[in-house]
Scaffold this active site. Structure first.
Site, mmCIF file in Angstrom:
data_model
loop_
_atom_site.group_PDB
_atom_site.id
_atom_site.type_symbol
_atom_site.label_atom_id
_atom_site.label_comp_id
_atom_site.label_asym_id
_atom_site.label_seq_id
_atom_site.Cartn_x
_atom_site.Cartn_y
_atom_site.Cartn_z
ATOM 1 N N TRP A 110 86.116 55.147 51.798
ATOM 2 C CA TRP A 110 86.835 53.944 51.377
ATOM 3 C C TRP A 110 87.648 53.439 52.565
ATOM 4 C CZ3 TRP A 110 92.237 53.965 48.932
ATOM 5 C CH2 TRP A 110 92.572 52.685 48.479
ATOM 6 N N ASP A 134 89.704 62.140 45.284
ATOM 7 C CA ASP A 134 89.977 60.767 44.869
ATOM 8 C C ASP A 134 89.065 60.459 43.682
ATOM 9 O OD1 ASP A 134 90.466 58.091 44.624
ATOM 10 O OD2 ASP A 134 90.199 57.607 46.741
ATOM 11 N N LYS A 163 89.946 50.466 37.121
ATOM 12 C CA LYS A 163 88.572 50.036 36.790
ATOM 13 C C LYS A 163 88.216 50.408 35.357
ATOM 14 C CE LYS A 163 88.848 50.623 41.315
ATOM 15 N NZ LYS A 163 88.844 49.772 42.454
HETATM 16 C C1 LMR Z 1 87.703 48.839 46.542
HETATM 17 O O1 LMR Z 1 87.296 49.797 47.199
HETATM 18 O O2 LMR Z 1 87.287 47.693 46.705
HETATM 19 C C2 LMR Z 1 88.732 49.061 45.464
HETATM 20 O O3 LMR Z 1 89.067 50.399 45.390
HETATM 21 C C3 LMR Z 1 89.887 48.164 45.583
HETATM 22 C C4 LMR Z 1 90.765 48.504 46.739
HETATM 23 O O4 LMR Z 1 91.963 48.684 46.517
HETATM 24 O O5 LMR Z 1 90.298 48.551 47.881
#
Ligand code: LMR
Length: 403
Positions: free
Chosen positions: A134, A217, A252
């Protein structure tokens, strides 16, 4: 002449995910599509307000009698609800007091409180995130003061998990390394370990003499197979008694993004350890934002605490999950019909909201500049933002961009 205090401050780059939404909002093209941020949209392109959530939110507004502060660690019924979803009601970690949970400002808030907590007590530790991960993981742990490294995860040639390299890397980390894992619906690849692979991963932590610190996570519970099945990895760590941190999010799964509903859970070895850990977590919260906010968490607590409401929520969640699965199929079919060469069948095997398409950053830029289709530069697409109306436009644009 007065020099401003702030004249030396430079412009920060836009956030790689939320910055896309800012650009998308300004885009006047009526055909624009935001495939950037991980937000579920229904078939009409709207971020839904779940029926059960709307009903309980109204009920809570009528029931509420005060706006006094919440406890530092949050609403007890809410943190109890988190533990029951994570571990199952009959879990020993709950009955033996080996799980500590605090309410947090979304999953990101849970990660940050956890990061600050680890940094305080393991200041030599470095953090290891998957390659890729992420977009915000690296920045978040760096902002807590850690050096952030990565371990192999995704194999672009097979569109799958590079398991042997991952295990080899995890086996050679220094003592006290913090390892960030994704419980399910890996963000951004949608590629998760199998149950057998999770066994190997968990054993690696259980038997390592290097005291690795797993930080799981868990932002997408219910978006892969279902709330129970998606908790497999977390419950495995609990069953094996592996001390770890778990950041979870209801953004979500309850479609409650702006209410910032999440948590941080720490699995300890005893009730006494739990008591000490909780006291320290409360210090971290108190010195950051004092205590959490109420409304969204009250609604979640109400739903999770009532079997009939919870069943209705599970049904609405399943509806979101199934629609994403359908869009994956339509997306693959649409790419084929648009004449895109290559086999994109792997997209139907990925879990959760995202698809990792393998488009180059030039192609991603071209889709944004010429078609107003926004996606993360890593080539991550939020399939949950596709619908039967826009999928054809997206596929044709990708086909034109790949020519
Ligand atoms: C994402 O990865 O798009 C979501 O988890 C929203 C975020 O906060 O980045």
């Amino acid at each position: 002449m007065n020099t401003s205090l702030f004249s030396e401050i430079e412009l920060a780059p836009a956030d790689p995910i939320l910055g896309l939404t800012e650009a998308y909002n300004k885009d006047p093209n009526p055909a624009k599509v935001n495939l950037g941020v991980g937000v579920y949209q229904d078939e009409t392109g709207k971020v839904p307000l779940l029926d059960v959530v709307r009903e309980c939110a109204l009920k809570w507004v009528q029931m509420e009698t005060t706006k006094g502060y919440l406890p530092i660690d949050g609403i007890p019924a809410y943190t109890k609800g988190i533990q029951s979803l994570l571990f199952g009601d009959d879990s020993e970690v709950i009955s033996e007091g080996r799980a500590v949970t605090i309410q947090a400002l979304g999953g990101t808030g849970g990660l940050k409180v956890g990061a600050d907590f680890i940094r305080k007590f393991f200041h030599q530790s470095e953090v290891w995130i998957s390659d890729p991960s992420w977009e915000n993981h690296r920045a978040l742990f760096e902002s807590a003061g850690f050096k952030v490294n990565s371990y192999p995860y995704y194999d672009a040639s097979s569109h799958g998990l590079n398991f042997s390299h991952m295990i080899k890397a995890l086996n050679s980390l220094p003592n006290d390394s913090v390892v960030v894992l994704h419980a399910c619906c890996h963000n951004p690849t949608g590629v998760d370990p199998t149950e057998e692979q999770w066994e190997v991963i968990a054993d690696l932590f259980a038997h390592s003499s290097r005291k690795l610190i797993p930080f799981i996570d868990f932002a997408y519970q219910g978006f892969s197979q279902g709330t129970e099945q998606d908790a497999y990895s977390v419950r495995l760590f609990a069953k094996k008694g592996i001390p770890c941190l778990i950041a979870n999010s209801f953004s979500k799964s309850f479609s409650l993004y702006r209410e910032r509903v999440g948590g941080l859970t720490i699995l300890t070895s005893s009730a006494e350890e739990s008591r000490n850990v909780l006291s320290q977590l409360k210090r971290v919260v108190r010195t950051n934002y004092s205590n959490p906010s109420s409304h969204g968490a009250q609604v979640v607590a109400m739903i999770l605490g009532d079997p009939a409401l919870r069943a209705r929520w599970e049904t609405e969640l399943a509806g979101m999950r199934e629609r994403i699965r359908k869009m994956r199929k339509l997306f693959v079919q649409g790419l084929k019909e648009a004449g895109v060469k290559g086999d994109f069948g792997f997209i139907t095997n990925q879990n959760g909201m995202f698809s990792f398409t393998g488009l180059s950053s030039d192609q991603v830029d071209k889709l944004r500049d010429e078609y107003s289709i926004y996606m993360v530069r890593s080539s991550r697409i939020c399939v949950a933002a596709m619908n039967e109306k826009n999928v054809g436009y997206i596929c044709n644009a990708i086909a034109a961009t790949m020519k």
